[in-house]
Design a protein around this motif. Structure first.
Motif, short mmCIF file in Angstrom:
data_model
loop_
_atom_site.label_atom_id
_atom_site.label_comp_id
_atom_site.label_asym_id
_atom_site.label_seq_id
_atom_site.Cartn_x
_atom_site.Cartn_y
_atom_site.Cartn_z
N LYS A 1 0.69 -1.34 0.22
CA LYS A 1 -0.47 -0.17 -0.03
C LYS A 1 0.67 1.27 -0.37
CE LYS A 1 -4.35 -1.61 2.08
NZ LYS A 1 -4.39 -1.62 3.65
N GLU B 1 1.67 5.98 -12.19
CA GLU B 1 0.32 6.16 -11.35
C GLU B 1 -0.16 5.11 -11.38
OE1 GLU B 1 -3.84 9.11 -11.56
OE2 GLU B 1 -2.39 8.86 -13.15
N ALA B 2 -0.45 4.14 -12.99
CA ALA B 2 -1.13 2.81 -12.81
C ALA B 2 -0.68 1.91 -12.70
CB ALA B 2 -1.36 2.07 -13.84
N LYS C 1 -1.83 2.19 -8.43
CA LYS C 1 -2.72 1.52 -7.93
C LYS C 1 -2.95 0.73 -7.97
CE LYS C 1 -5.21 6.02 -9.86
NZ LYS C 1 -6.11 5.96 -11.04
N THR D 1 -1.34 -0.83 -4.80
CA THR D 1 -2.27 -0.62 -3.22
C THR D 1 -3.06 -1.23 -3.85
OG1 THR D 1 -1.92 2.06 -3.78
CG2 THR D 1 -4.04 1.35 -3.02
N PHE D 2 -3.99 -2.07 -5.35
CA PHE D 2 -4.95 -2.77 -5.05
C PHE D 2 -4.44 -4.06 -4.44
CE2 PHE D 2 -6.80 -5.91 -7.09
CZ PHE D 2 -8.44 -5.82 -6.68
N GLU E 1 1.91 5.82 -7.22
CA GLU E 1 0.66 6.58 -7.63
C GLU E 1 1.15 8.33 -7.79
OE1 GLU E 1 -4.53 6.85 -6.86
OE2 GLU E 1 -2.83 5.51 -5.94
N GLY F 1 2.66 1.87 -3.26
CA GLY F 1 1.40 2.14 -4.52
C GLY F 1 1.39 3.91 -4.62
N LYS F 2 1.38 4.18 -2.90
CA LYS F 2 1.09 5.17 -2.75
C LYS F 2 1.32 5.62 -3.58
CE LYS F 2 -2.90 6.92 -1.28
NZ LYS F 2 -4.30 7.19 -2.77
#
Length: 62
Positions: free
Chosen positions: A7, A26-27, A30, A33-34, A14, A10-11
């Motif tokens: 997470k 950015e992708a 995401k 994070t997912f 992103e 990812g943040k």
């Protein structure tokens, strides 16, 4: 990696992707994070199942 690591990573990706206009980064952020969210849900489900199977077991909190 653990869910918290995914997470956080990812943040960061992103946010950096948005700030620099890098849509690919950015992708990736995401997606990371997912992935962290999915791992968290799996761990939650495992905990619920363990509690249901053996409700008297000592609950070990991290």
């Amino acid at each position: 990696m653990g869910e918290w690591t995914d997470k956080a990573k990812g943040k960061i990706k992103e946010t950096t992707g948005v700030a620099t206009g890098d849509r690919e980064l950015e992708a990736e952020g995401k997606a990371d994070t997912f992935k962290g969210n999915v791992k968290e849900k799996i761990e939650d489900a495992k905990r619920v199942i363990k509690d249901a199977v053996d409700p008297d077991r000592r609950r070990e909190e991290p």
